[in-house]
Motif scaffolding. Structure first.
Motif, PDB file in Angstrom:
ATOM      1  N   LEU A  48       3.802  28.759  14.171  1.00 54.10           N
ATOM      2  CA  LEU A  48       3.753  29.058  15.751  1.00 54.10           C
ATOM      3  C   LEU A  48       2.821  29.977  15.903  1.00 54.10           C
ATOM      4  N   ILE A  49       1.983  30.326  15.129  1.00 55.08           N
ATOM      5  CA  ILE A  49       0.709  31.133  15.353  1.00 55.08           C
ATOM      6  C   ILE A  49      -0.507  30.207  15.897  1.00 55.08           C
ATOM      7  N   GLU A  50      -0.553  28.643  15.013  1.00 56.41           N
ATOM      8  CA  GLU A  50      -1.918  28.108  15.137  1.00 56.41           C
ATOM      9  C   GLU A  50      -1.349  27.557  16.714  1.00 56.41           C
ATOM     10  N   LYS A  51      -0.342  27.127  17.022  1.00 56.82           N
ATOM     11  CA  LYS A  51       0.117  26.563  18.278  1.00 56.82           C
ATOM     12  C   LYS A  51      -0.249  27.203  19.671  1.00 56.82           C
ATOM     13  N   GLU A  52      -0.038  28.355  19.172  1.00 55.90           N
ATOM     14  CA  GLU A  52      -0.171  30.052  20.097  1.00 55.90           C
ATOM     15  C   GLU A  52      -1.676  30.205  20.536  1.00 55.90           C
ATOM     16  N   GLU A  53      -1.490  29.652  19.262  1.00 52.64           N
ATOM     17  CA  GLU A  53      -3.771  30.005  19.364  1.00 52.64           C
ATOM     18  C   GLU A  53      -4.421  28.639  20.468  1.00 52.64           C
ATOM     19  N   ALA A  54      -4.060  27.499  20.612  1.00 48.33           N
ATOM     20  CA  ALA A  54      -4.110  26.725  20.516  1.00 48.33           C
ATOM     21  C   ALA A  54      -4.490  26.588  22.099  1.00 48.33           C
ATOM     22  N   LYS A  55      -2.674  27.119  22.957  1.00 54.47           N
ATOM     23  CA  LYS A  55      -2.925  27.102  24.173  1.00 54.47           C
ATOM     24  C   LYS A  55      -3.239  28.272  24.552  1.00 54.47           C
ATOM     25  N   LEU A  56      -4.063  29.429  23.494  1.00 53.99           N
ATOM     26  CA  LEU A  56      -4.545  30.503  24.390  1.00 53.99           C
ATOM     27  C   LEU A  56      -6.301  29.907  24.737  1.00 53.99           C
ATOM     28  N   VAL A  57      -6.926  28.971  24.470  1.00 56.09           N
ATOM     29  CA  VAL A  57      -7.798  27.926  23.995  1.00 56.09           C
ATOM     30  C   VAL A  57      -8.378  27.870  25.582  1.00 56.09           C
ATOM     31  N   LEU A  58      -7.461  26.864  25.184  1.00 57.23           N
ATOM     32  CA  LEU A  58      -6.847  25.811  26.784  1.00 57.23           C
ATOM     33  C   LEU A  58      -6.716  27.249  27.737  1.00 57.23           C
ATOM     34  N   LEU A  59      -6.177  27.661  28.023  1.00 56.39           N
ATOM     35  CA  LEU A  59      -5.651  28.472  29.048  1.00 56.39           C
ATOM     36  C   LEU A  59      -7.006  28.959  29.473  1.00 56.39           C
ATOM     37  N   LYS A  60      -7.669  29.807  28.038  1.00 60.71           N
ATOM     38  CA  LYS A  60      -9.052  30.735  28.170  1.00 60.71           C
ATOM     39  C   LYS A  60     -10.105  29.498  29.039  1.00 60.71           C
ATOM     40  N   SER A  61     -10.119  28.851  28.777  1.00 56.42           N
ATOM     41  CA  SER A  61     -10.759  27.003  29.454  1.00 56.42           C
ATOM     42  C   SER A  61     -10.977  27.178  31.042  1.00 56.42           C
ATOM     43  N   PHE A  62     -10.150  27.674  31.545  1.00 57.01           N
ATOM     44  CA  PHE A  62      -9.906  27.857  33.054  1.00 57.01           C
ATOM     45  C   PHE A  62     -10.514  29.351  33.411  1.00 57.01           C
ATOM     46  N   LEU A  63     -10.568  30.088  33.007  1.00 62.70           N
ATOM     47  CA  LEU A  63     -11.387  31.393  32.622  1.00 62.70           C
ATOM     48  C   LEU A  63     -12.427  31.432  33.291  1.00 62.70           C
ATOM     49  N   PRO A  64     -13.531  32.404  33.988  1.00 67.68           N
ATOM     50  CA  PRO A  64     -14.483  32.706  33.971  1.00 67.68           C
ATOM     51  C   PRO A  64     -15.461  33.215  32.863  1.00 67.68           C
ATOM     52  N   LYS A  65     -16.412  33.398  32.612  1.00 66.71           N
ATOM     53  CA  LYS A  65     -17.112  34.102  31.463  1.00 66.71           C
ATOM     54  C   LYS A  65     -16.316  35.568  31.486  1.00 66.71           C
ATOM     55  N   GLN A  66     -15.780  36.034  30.182  1.00 66.38           N
ATOM     56  CA  GLN A  66     -15.503  37.414  30.492  1.00 66.38           C
ATOM     57  C   GLN A  66     -16.645  37.898  29.888  1.00 66.38           C
ATOM     58  N   LEU A  67     -16.998  39.378  30.209  1.00 71.01           N
ATOM     59  CA  LEU A  67     -18.028  40.084  29.920  1.00 71.01           C
ATOM     60  C   LEU A  67     -17.397  40.789  28.817  1.00 71.01           C
ATOM     61  N   SER A  68     -18.292  41.001  27.843  1.00 72.97           N
ATOM     62  CA  SER A  68     -18.183  42.046  26.712  1.00 72.97           C
ATOM     63  C   SER A  68     -18.401  43.673  27.481  1.00 72.97           C
ATOM     64  N   GLU A  69     -17.728  44.404  26.491  1.00 72.03           N
ATOM     65  CA  GLU A  69     -17.481  45.320  26.636  1.00 72.03           C
ATOM     66  C   GLU A  69     -18.534  46.587  26.925  1.00 72.03           C
ATOM     67  N   GLU A  70     -19.431  45.971  26.327  1.00 78.80           N
ATOM     68  CA  GLU A  70     -21.065  46.996  26.856  1.00 78.80           C
ATOM     69  C   GLU A  70     -21.699  46.340  28.291  1.00 78.80           C
ATOM     70  N   GLU A  71     -21.531  45.471  28.610  1.00 78.20           N
ATOM     71  CA  GLU A  71     -21.199  44.694  29.878  1.00 78.20           C
ATOM     72  C   GLU A  71     -20.403  45.750  31.160  1.00 78.20           C
ATOM     73  N   ILE A  72     -19.200  45.644  30.672  1.00 82.62           N
ATOM     74  CA  ILE A  72     -19.082  46.999  31.417  1.00 82.62           C
ATOM     75  C   ILE A  72     -19.068  48.032  31.388  1.00 82.62           C
ATOM     76  N   VAL A  73     -19.057  48.800  30.435  1.00 77.54           N
ATOM     77  CA  VAL A  73     -19.583  49.264  30.655  1.00 77.54           C
ATOM     78  C   VAL A  73     -20.878  50.080  31.363  1.00 77.54           C
ATOM     79  N   GLU A  74     -21.834  49.283  31.228  1.00 72.78           N
ATOM     80  CA  GLU A  74     -22.820  49.372  32.563  1.00 72.78           C
ATOM     81  C   GLU A  74     -22.237  49.009  33.404  1.00 72.78           C
ATOM     82  N   LYS A  75     -21.455  47.885  33.870  1.00 73.42           N
ATOM     83  CA  LYS A  75     -21.268  47.961  35.640  1.00 73.42           C
ATOM     84  C   LYS A  75     -20.451  49.194  35.699  1.00 73.42           C
TER      85      LYS A  75
END
Length: 142
Positions: A74-101
């Motif tokens: 199940l871990i492998e399956k859920e990780e594969a699902k996450l990769v697919l779902l995250k491909s539809f999201l815009p680039k996420q900022l790093s914590e450093e970039e969030i702090v700066e903003k």
């Protein structure tokens, strides 16, 4: 539009007989269709991304449960699902970039958490997950 991209990838997954991708994309398309039907009009990009984020959050919870249960399959399956779902999201900022903003927007040490989040949420919508935003805001104001 995100919905169109999901549908195109769903058709591709069906042709390639990719069971996992077909299942994930079908659920995502259904969630988008339902939200659009409830709203009565086309969803904005932010609304579509919010739905994808909700699916990512649910998948993360399922992954956590699988890890706690020690279920490698199940871990492998859920990780594969996450990769697919995250491909539809815009680039996420790093914590450093969030702090700066946040610092540039006026979030300072000693500020009330509620006030800081009122600044952070609209500023970082679609650029970072809510849990990460909260974590960074807490570290900044304390």
């Amino acid at each position: 539009m995100l919905k169109t991209e999901v549908f195109e990838q769903l058709k591709k997954a069906m042709k390639e007989k990719d069971v996992l991708a077909k299942g994930v994309l079908s659920l995502l398309k259904s969630a988008l269709d339902l939200a659009e039907k409830e709203k009565g009009e086309t969803l904005s990009t932010e609304e579509e991304i919010a739905i994808v984020n909700r699916e990512v959050k649910q998948t993360n919870q399922a992954l956590e449960g699988a890890q706690n249960a020690g279920r490698a399959d199940l871990i492998e399956k859920e990780e594969a699902k996450l990769v697919l779902l995250k491909s539809f999201l815009p680039k996420q900022l790093s914590e450093e970039e969030i702090v700066e903003k946040l610092v540039a927007a006026g979030v300072v040490k000693g500020m009330n958490m509620g006030e800081a989040m009122k600044i952070a949420k609209p500023l970082l919508t679609c650029q970072a997950e809510g849990a990460i935003i909260s974590k960074v805001v807490k570290s900044l104001i304390s």
